[in-house]
Structure formats: structure tokens, C-alpha cells
Write a protein that holds these residues in place. Structure first.
Motif, PDB file in Angstrom:
ATOM      1  N   HIS A   1     -10.398   0.067   4.518  1.00 51.09           N
ATOM      2  CA  HIS A   1      -9.196   0.173   3.674  1.00 51.09           C
ATOM      3  C   HIS A   1      -9.733   0.452   2.263  1.00 51.09           C
ATOM      4  O   HIS A   1      -9.726  -0.403   1.387  1.00 51.09           O
TER       5      HIS A   1
ATOM      6  N   ARG B   1     -10.087  -5.241   7.657  1.00 51.07           N
ATOM      7  CA  ARG B   1     -10.651  -3.965   7.175  1.00 51.07           C
ATOM      8  C   ARG B   1     -10.945  -4.062   5.676  1.00 51.07           C
ATOM      9  O   ARG B   1     -11.815  -3.374   5.160  1.00 51.07           O
TER      10      ARG B   1
ATOM     11  N   GLY C   1      -3.041  -9.546  -0.194  1.00 48.68           N
ATOM     12  CA  GLY C   1      -1.647  -9.603   0.217  1.00 48.68           C
ATOM     13  C   GLY C   1      -1.469  -8.914   1.563  1.00 48.68           C
ATOM     14  O   GLY C   1      -2.292  -8.092   1.935  1.00 48.68           O
TER      15      GLY C   1
ATOM     16  N   ARG D   1      -6.015 -12.838   4.322  1.00 39.31           N
ATOM     17  CA  ARG D   1      -4.884 -13.296   5.135  1.00 39.31           C
ATOM     18  C   ARG D   1      -5.349 -13.583   6.559  1.00 39.31           C
ATOM     19  O   ARG D   1      -6.110 -12.781   7.133  1.00 39.31           O
TER      20      ARG D   1
ATOM     21  N   THR E   1       0.831  -1.199   0.000  1.00 40.95           N
ATOM     22  CA  THR E   1       0.000   0.000   0.000  1.00 40.95           C
ATOM     23  C   THR E   1       0.872   1.258   0.000  1.00 40.95           C
ATOM     24  O   THR E   1       0.633   2.196  -0.755  1.00 40.95           O
TER      25      THR E   1
HETATM   26  C1  NCD Z   1      -4.209  -5.597   3.879  1.00 37.79           C
HETATM   27  C2  NCD Z   1      -4.163  -4.643   5.038  1.00 37.79           C
HETATM   28  O1  NCD Z   1      -3.111  -4.188   5.449  1.00 37.79           O
HETATM   29  O2  NCD Z   1      -5.236  -4.372   5.535  1.00 37.79           O
HETATM   30  N1  NCD Z   1      -3.087  -5.592   3.071  1.00 37.79           N
HETATM   31  C3  NCD Z   1      -2.871  -4.606   2.172  1.00 37.79           C
HETATM   32  O3  NCD Z   1      -3.164  -3.456   2.384  1.00 37.79           O
HETATM   33  N2  NCD Z   1      -2.360  -4.970   0.993  1.00 37.79           N
HETATM   34  C4  NCD Z   1      -4.589  -6.954   4.256  1.00 37.79           C
HETATM   35  C5  NCD Z   1      -3.776  -7.685   5.260  1.00 37.79           C
HETATM   36  O4  NCD Z   1      -2.905  -7.142   5.925  1.00 37.79           O
HETATM   37  O5  NCD Z   1      -4.048  -8.880   5.419  1.00 37.79           O
END
Ligand code: NCD
Length: 320
Positions: free
Chosen positions: A141, A174, A271, A230, A64
Motif C-alpha cells: 500500500h 500491506r 485507519g 488495525r 484512500t
Molecule cells: C489500510 C488498508 O486498507 O490497507 N487502511 C487505509 O488504507 N487507510 C489499513 C487497514 O485497513 O487496516
């Protein structure tokens, strides 16, 4: 949509406040920026020239954070990366004090990730700059849901009527909350799948039309897309499941289980992946996977969000 559309929100705090028109406007704008990102030579436009963007990441992030920074660079913005570890926050300064000090330097946009749900809303009330939520606790998110939607729309040509299962650690995610807002607003049919301990039934109160299932196998054959989540062990997921073997047996997406799914089912994952836990490498790297396409799409989608917020600032505070 007419050319006169102006993003009506000062901030992007979540998907919840957005209308279907706002969501479509972001996705359409991102389509234009995708062309910029795919140019063979210079992948930069001047849209955010002389604009100051502060990236404030209080929680770990690879995808991100990099994705936002690349998006900002592609828009020619000036960038400050605020390092939470070396900042005055570690000396006990409150978030509001940090925010007011940043505000005194007149940034145009602040991209923030924070462990507290609602931290962004608090900041937005105190600041003139537009706040972009890059993740707040287990709350929202929004840019992840937007890039997921972009990827699905690119693959299927629509969101309306799509059947999508979101599988795994629903409790701590989120990503799932932003996706629930977005997908239901856009007419997709969502089924949440996970063990009872990770699948909070209270979500039904907010999203009554969403289906819930404790089993993945019977759901799989009906889905157009499967979004694997995840298992968030750092948030205590381990305490909610009897053991890895049990979780893998019922919820892991592996090649054998994929035989139950439609041949052209799309596989997504925000991810970082726990390979060998919620998903096997065979599936993650297989022909149905759109996981790297999601990462690619994150850049034009974030460019679109930043751009629409800045255009709105121009409308409301005409520049000289
Ligand atoms: C997510 C997050 O941080 O919310 N990942 C991300 O932004 N690519 C999902 C996660 O951490 O599992």
C-alpha cells in the motif's frame, strides 16, 4: 536534487522498486503541493488538466479512495470512478478483459485497489496507462507508507536514524510491508511488535535488520514513533489471538502504557481504527497523535505521485 529528476518508473506498484532518491523526490514534491492544499481560497492547480484518471476500487475504502479523488481534483484531472459492484466483473469478465476495455478508452492513470496481491503488476504489463497501487491484498500500500513517511519527516525533520515500532496485526497488513521497504531504505530502525501468531518470522528473510518483539512494554521507552495497526478481523485475525482481553492486556496502546514512552513520541495509525481494541480514544485523540495529520498529508502525497507519473509520461511520449 536537480530540476532534471524524472521519476524513472512507469507505475507505482509498491515501495520495493523505489530508490531513496525516488522516495525523497515524492516527499519533496508533496511539500510543494501541501502549500496548494493549504491555500485559503482556490486549492487547485492545472497540472493534470485534460488527463483522464480511472479509480478502480475492488475492495472497500473510505480514506484512500476519497484522498485519491481529492488529490485528482486538486490537480484538475478528469475522473472516472469505476464501480466494481455494477461493472461487468460481476458478470464474470476477467480483470485483464476489464483492463483491456479500459485501455481502449486511453486513460492516463489508473488508481486501483484489489484483494489479490500482484493484480497491479499484471495490469501494468498489459496497459500503457500508469498504474497506481492503492492496496493489493496483504502485499503493498505504497501511498500509505509515503504519507506516513511524510508525516514523520514533517514531525522530526528526518527519517534516518528514527526508531519506529509497528505494532499489532503484522500478518495481514500491506501497510507494514510498504513501511518496511520505505523505512529501511531511508535509514530508520524498525521494531515489529505483536503476538507470535500475528508476527511472521519469515519477514526476517527480507528485512534482516528489523527487530522483532512479542512484548510492547519493553520496546516503548526507546521509540520515537509508534505506528499502531488495525486488527483485520475481516481477514480472520480473530482466529490468531486467544481473546480480546489477552490482546488488549499486552498490545493495546492506552494512557497508562503511554507513560513508559518518550514524552514527545509520535503516534500513527493508518485507519480505520478499532477504538477500544488496539488503541484507546484517549491516545488516538491525545496530544501525541498524528493520526488526522496523516489523513491531511495523504492528499499532497498522492498529488505528488500522480504528478510525477504524468511528468514522466511527457518525457517518454512527448505530447504534441
Ligand atoms: C489500510 C488498508 O486498507 O490497507 N487502511 C487505509 O488504507 N487507510 C489499513 C487497514 O485497513 O487496516
Amino acid at each position: 536534487m536537480t530540476n532534471r529528476y524524472v521519476f524513472p518508473h512507469k507505475d507505482l506498484l509498491g515501495i520495493e522498486p523505489l530508490s531513496p532518491q525516488d522516495i525523497t523526490a515524492i516527499l519533496d514534491q508533496a511539500k510543494g503541493f501541501e502549500e496548494v492544499c493549504e491555500r485559503p481560497d482556490i486549492k487547485i492547480v492545472p497540472a493534470l488538466r485534460k488527463r483522464l484518471v480511472v479509480n478502480l476500487f475492488f475492495e472497500n475504502s473510505t480514506r484512500t479512495r476519497n484522498s485519491f479523488e481529492i488529490a485528482e481534483k486538486r490537480l484538475s484531472a478528469e475522473i472516472i470512478n469505476f464501480d466494481a459492484d455494477t461493472s461487468s466483473l460481476s458478470k464474470g469478465e476477467t480483470l485483464i478483459d476489464t483492463a483491456l476495455n479500459l485501455e481502449a478508452m486511453h486513460p492516463d492513470l489508473i488508481v486501483m485497489r484489489h484483494s489479490a496481491a500482484g493484480a497491479h503488476a499484471l495490469l501494468a504489463r498489459h496497459m500503457k496507462a500508469s498504474i497506481v497501487n492503492a492496496g493489493d491484498g496483504a502485499h503493498e500500500h505504497p501511498t500509505q507508507a509515503l504519507l506516513d513517511a511524510y508525516t514523520l519527516r514533517e514531525r522530526f525533520g528526518r527519517l534516518d536514524g528514527l526508531k519506529i515500532a509497528i505494532v499489532g496485526d503484522i500478518r495481514h497488513s500491506r501497510v507494514v510491508r510498504s513501511n518496511l521497504w520505505l523505512l529501511t531504505k531511508m535509514g530508520a530502525k524498525v521494531t515489529l511488535v505483536g503476538p507470535p501468531t500475528l508476527l511472521p518470522m519469515e519477514l526476517k528473510e527480507t528485512w534482516p535488520d528489523v527487530d522483532f518483539s512479542f512484548e510492547l512494554d519493553p520496546v516503548l521507552p526507546h521509540m520515537d514513533a509508534i505506528m499502531m495497526l488495525r486488527a483485520q478481523f475481516e481477514r480472520g485475525t480473530g482466529q490468531y489471538i486467544p481473546g480480546a482481553g489477552e490482546y488488549i492486556r499486552y498490545y493495546q496502546l492506552h494512557a497508562e502504557r503511554m507513560k513508559r514512552a518518550k514524552k514527545d513520541v509520535a503516534i500513527l495509525h493508518p485507519g480505520p481504527m478499532n477504538r477500544g481494541f488496539e488503541i484507546t480514544s484517549e491516545v488516538a485523540d491525545g496530544p501525541n497523535s498524528l493520526i488526522l495529520q496523516q489523513v491531511t498529508n495523504g492528499v499532497p502525497v498522492r498529488m505528488a505521485v500522480l504528478y510525477l507519473l504524468v511528468v514522466r509520461q511527457g518525457e517518454h511520449h512527448p505530447l504534441t
